[in-house]
Design an enzyme around this catalytic site. Structure first.
Site, PDB file in Angstrom:
ATOM      1  CD  GLU A  35      26.922  31.632  43.567  1.00  8.93           C
ATOM      2  OE1 GLU A  35      26.901  30.514  43.509  1.00  8.93           O
ATOM      3  OE2 GLU A  35      25.960  32.271  43.695  1.00  8.93           O
ATOM      4  NE  ARG A  45      73.871  46.036  45.426  1.00  8.16           N
ATOM      5  CZ  ARG A  45      74.473  45.485  46.332  1.00  8.16           C
ATOM      6  NH1 ARG A  45      74.850  45.977  47.399  1.00  8.16           N
ATOM      7  NH2 ARG A  45      74.691  44.195  46.120  1.00  8.16           N
ATOM      8  CD  GLU A  94      36.811  45.047  39.350  1.00  7.24           C
ATOM      9  OE1 GLU A  94      36.501  45.644  38.431  1.00  7.24           O
ATOM     10  OE2 GLU A  94      37.215  45.717  40.386  1.00  7.24           O
TER      11      GLU A  94
END
Length: 381
Positions: free
Chosen positions: A126, A267, A363
């Site tokens: 909340e 690369r 969580e």
């Protein structure tokens, strides 16, 4: 490393990996940019019976083993953490029913949730109750054979998309955390509506919305367990679910490492591939080692939970804490290996870095996880 998976577990990995590579990866950039819920992918996950992993066999599931769930979550997270969150959040939403629901509630709801016909969501947070879950203000007052819910939930994954919601509300505010209870609320119930859809840093394919209750009446039989058990149910649910967050972290970290290895080999700078630079090699080695350590901890915690062990809070928190910290470090390092390319949305590692951050927050923040771990250490000393 070889974790000696059973044939069934290898099949779970293969199925989830195929969905990730064939269904998720091709559209993850589009889903992220449009902040679009992955309806078609969720249907694909349901057809593959991956939602059934959360549910015991007697209710139409495939066993309800947390380790199996973690295997699926890890693979889906390699494709897109937002999609994986949409999947895992449904399991989180119906875990309270599996853990503490009545036989009637399990028979009524779990079959549809196991098949993926319906999605679930977990309604605890909340505006004034995040890490302090005991500070919830949403109320539930018994009126005859109905409970009347009033209040607002915030940052609810699958909000508006889910059909079944497990909602935590105060039935006796004078008792603090012991006055909280858990309820099943179905989408479409009068007095239950949805607020704004949040615009997030990452996991944008996962929908996050407010839940609003205004004199929302639900049947008395939608109370899970009994009044006053809400806080205990929430903690038991999170204890079982946190290794799956660790699995999400491992999955996105592994994906970032895989992309980094491919990029480093192709690369070229100073006439050679950057993979020939020892500094890059050491970064890759550290990333791989940290991921493997996180994976081992997540798997061990999941297996401990599946064994029926009673004291699982510390192990669950360790798995979530360590794996999510690793995910954040690895994805940041991946962006660094890519250099300027890593900062561009054309390449996937910037998204992985943005996505990884949430694993340190939801969580239970990693600061809360450290509190839990320390508490258990001190109690057992």
């Amino acid at each position: 490393m070889d974790y000696f998976l059973s044939d069934e577990q290898k099949m779970i990995v293969d199925i989830a990996r195929k969905i990730a590579q064939e269904k998720i990866v091709p559209v993850r950039k589009e889903l992220d940019e449009k902040e679009e819920f992955p309806h078609e992918i969720i249907k694909e996950i349901a057809r593959a019976d991956l939602f059934a992993l959360f549910v015991p066999e007697e209710y139409g599931g495939l066993g309800g083993r947390i380790f199996d769930v973690c295997l699926a979550v890890e693979e889906l997270s390699k494709g897109c953490l937002g999609v994986a969150t949409s999947y895992a959040a449904s399991g989180l939403g119906f875990l309270p029913i599996i853990i503490s629901g009545s036989e009637e509630q399990k028979k009524k709801y779990l079959s549809d949730l196991a098949s993926g016909k319906k999605l679930a969501a977990f309604g605890l947070t909340e505006p004034d109750a995040g890490s302090d879950a005991s500070a919830i203000r949403t109320s539930a007052v018994l009126d005859g054979d109905e409970y009347v819910l009033n209040g607002t939930k915030q940052w609810i994954s699958n909000g508006g998309e889910a059909d079944i919601y497990t909602i935590f509300a105060m039935t006796d505010k004078t008792k603090g955390a012991r006055g909280a209870s858990t309820f099943i609320v179905e989408k479409g119930t009068p007095g239950f509506s949805f607020g704004k859809k949040e615009e997030k840093l990452g996991i944008r394919a996962s929908v996050t919305r407010e839940l609003i209750f205004e004199n929302c009446r639900i049947p008395r039989e939608n109370l899970i367990s009994r009044e006053g058990m809400g806080f205990i149910i929430a903690m038991r649910t999170l204890d079982k679910a946190r290794p799956a967050v660790g699995a999400q972290a491992v999955g996105v970290a592994q994906a970032a490492l895989d992309e980094s290895i491919k990029f480093a080999k192709t690369r070229h700078q100073f006439g050679v591939s950057i993979s020939s630079f020892q500094s890059i090699q050491h970064m890759l080695a550290d990333m791989a080692t940290q991921i493997e350590a996180a994976r081992a901890l997540v798997y061990a915690a999941a297996k401990m939970i599946d064994s029926g062990a009673k004291e699982i809070s510390a192990a669950s928190s360790m798995a979530k804490l360590f794996a999510s910290d690793v995910a954040m470090k690895v994805t940041i390092d991946a962006v660094q290996i890519f250099g300027g390319y890593g900062y561009m949305r054309e390449y996937p590692v910037e998204k992985m870095m943005r996505d990884a951050k949430i694993t340190q927050i939801y969580e239970g923040t990693n600061q809360i996880q450290r509190n839990i771990i320390a508490s258990h250490l001190l109690k057992s000393a």
